[in-house]
Design a protein around this motif. Structure first.
Motif, mmCIF file in Angstrom:
data_model
loop_
_atom_site.group_PDB
_atom_site.id
_atom_site.type_symbol
_atom_site.label_atom_id
_atom_site.label_comp_id
_atom_site.label_asym_id
_atom_site.label_seq_id
_atom_site.Cartn_x
_atom_site.Cartn_y
_atom_site.Cartn_z
ATOM 1 N N GLY A 114 0.810 -1.211 0.000
ATOM 2 C CA GLY A 114 0.000 0.000 0.000
ATOM 3 C C GLY A 114 0.841 1.258 0.000
ATOM 4 O O GLY A 114 1.925 1.300 0.588
ATOM 5 N N THR A 115 0.342 2.274 -0.665
ATOM 6 C CA THR A 115 0.985 3.580 -0.667
ATOM 7 C C THR A 115 -0.076 4.638 -0.371
ATOM 8 O O THR A 115 -1.165 4.611 -0.945
ATOM 9 N N GLN A 116 0.256 5.534 0.536
ATOM 10 C CA GLN A 116 -0.723 6.522 0.987
ATOM 11 C C GLN A 116 -0.810 7.679 0.005
ATOM 12 O O GLN A 116 0.210 8.255 -0.394
ATOM 13 N N VAL A 117 -2.024 8.007 -0.366
ATOM 14 C CA VAL A 117 -2.293 9.203 -1.157
ATOM 15 C C VAL A 117 -3.184 10.113 -0.313
ATOM 16 O O VAL A 117 -4.271 9.709 0.114
ATOM 17 N N THR A 118 -2.714 11.318 -0.064
ATOM 18 C CA THR A 118 -3.475 12.289 0.718
ATOM 19 C C THR A 118 -3.702 13.525 -0.128
ATOM 20 O O THR A 118 -2.739 14.123 -0.632
ATOM 21 N N VAL A 119 -4.959 13.876 -0.287
ATOM 22 C CA VAL A 119 -5.319 15.066 -1.055
ATOM 23 C C VAL A 119 -5.808 16.119 -0.074
ATOM 24 O O VAL A 119 -6.802 15.920 0.631
ATOM 25 N N SER A 120 -5.087 17.202 -0.033
ATOM 26 C CA SER A 120 -5.418 18.239 0.943
ATOM 27 C C SER A 120 -4.890 19.583 0.458
ATOM 28 O O SER A 120 -3.838 19.652 -0.176
ATOM 29 N N SER A 121 -5.619 20.637 0.787
ATOM 30 C CA SER A 121 -5.168 21.978 0.446
ATOM 31 C C SER A 121 -4.419 22.600 1.618
ATOM 32 O O SER A 121 -3.931 23.723 1.517
#
Length: 121
Positions: A114-121
């Motif tokens: 698994g690889t973490q993807v975080t979408v945030s401003s």
């Protein structure tokens, strides 16, 4: 033994893009179908897309348009391009491979770490 190594995750702003990679290593098998799944916090793991060794692709209905799966058979690698990332894309992304073992002829599925993807401003 099948080893999967994923890379490419990270922190991205909404509207950005990422390309995830996953490479399989081992000598005792051939690779059949490869795919990507993801699991958001508090949710079940869900399929994003799969690709056969002939490069036929299949996408979950909810993921069409912004996700592009591809593979390099020479490298035993599968990729996921994600464009126009949204907050709800935040999740752990897992690659999946179905291998056929040369000796036994049996098939088995494996997931990467698994690889973490975080979408945030």
């Amino acid at each position: 033994q099948v080893q999967l190594v994923e890379s490419g995750g990270g922190l991205v702003q909404p509207g950005g893009s990422l390309r995830l990679s996953c490479a399989a290593s081992g000598r005792t098998f051939s690779i059949d179908v490869m795919g990507w799944y993801r699991q958001a916090p508090g949710k079940e793991r869900e399929l994003i897309a799969t690709i056969t060794n002939d490069h036929w692709t299949n996408y979950a209905d909810s993921e069409k348009g912004r996700f592009t799966i591809s593979r390099d058979n020479a490298k035993n690698a599968v990729y996921l391009q994600i464009d126009n990332l949204k907050l709800e894309d935040t999740a752990v992304y897992y690659c999946n491979v179905r291998v056929r073992f040369y000796f036994s002829g049996t098939y088995r599925d494996y997931f990467g770490q698994g690889t973490q993807v975080t979408v945030s401003s």
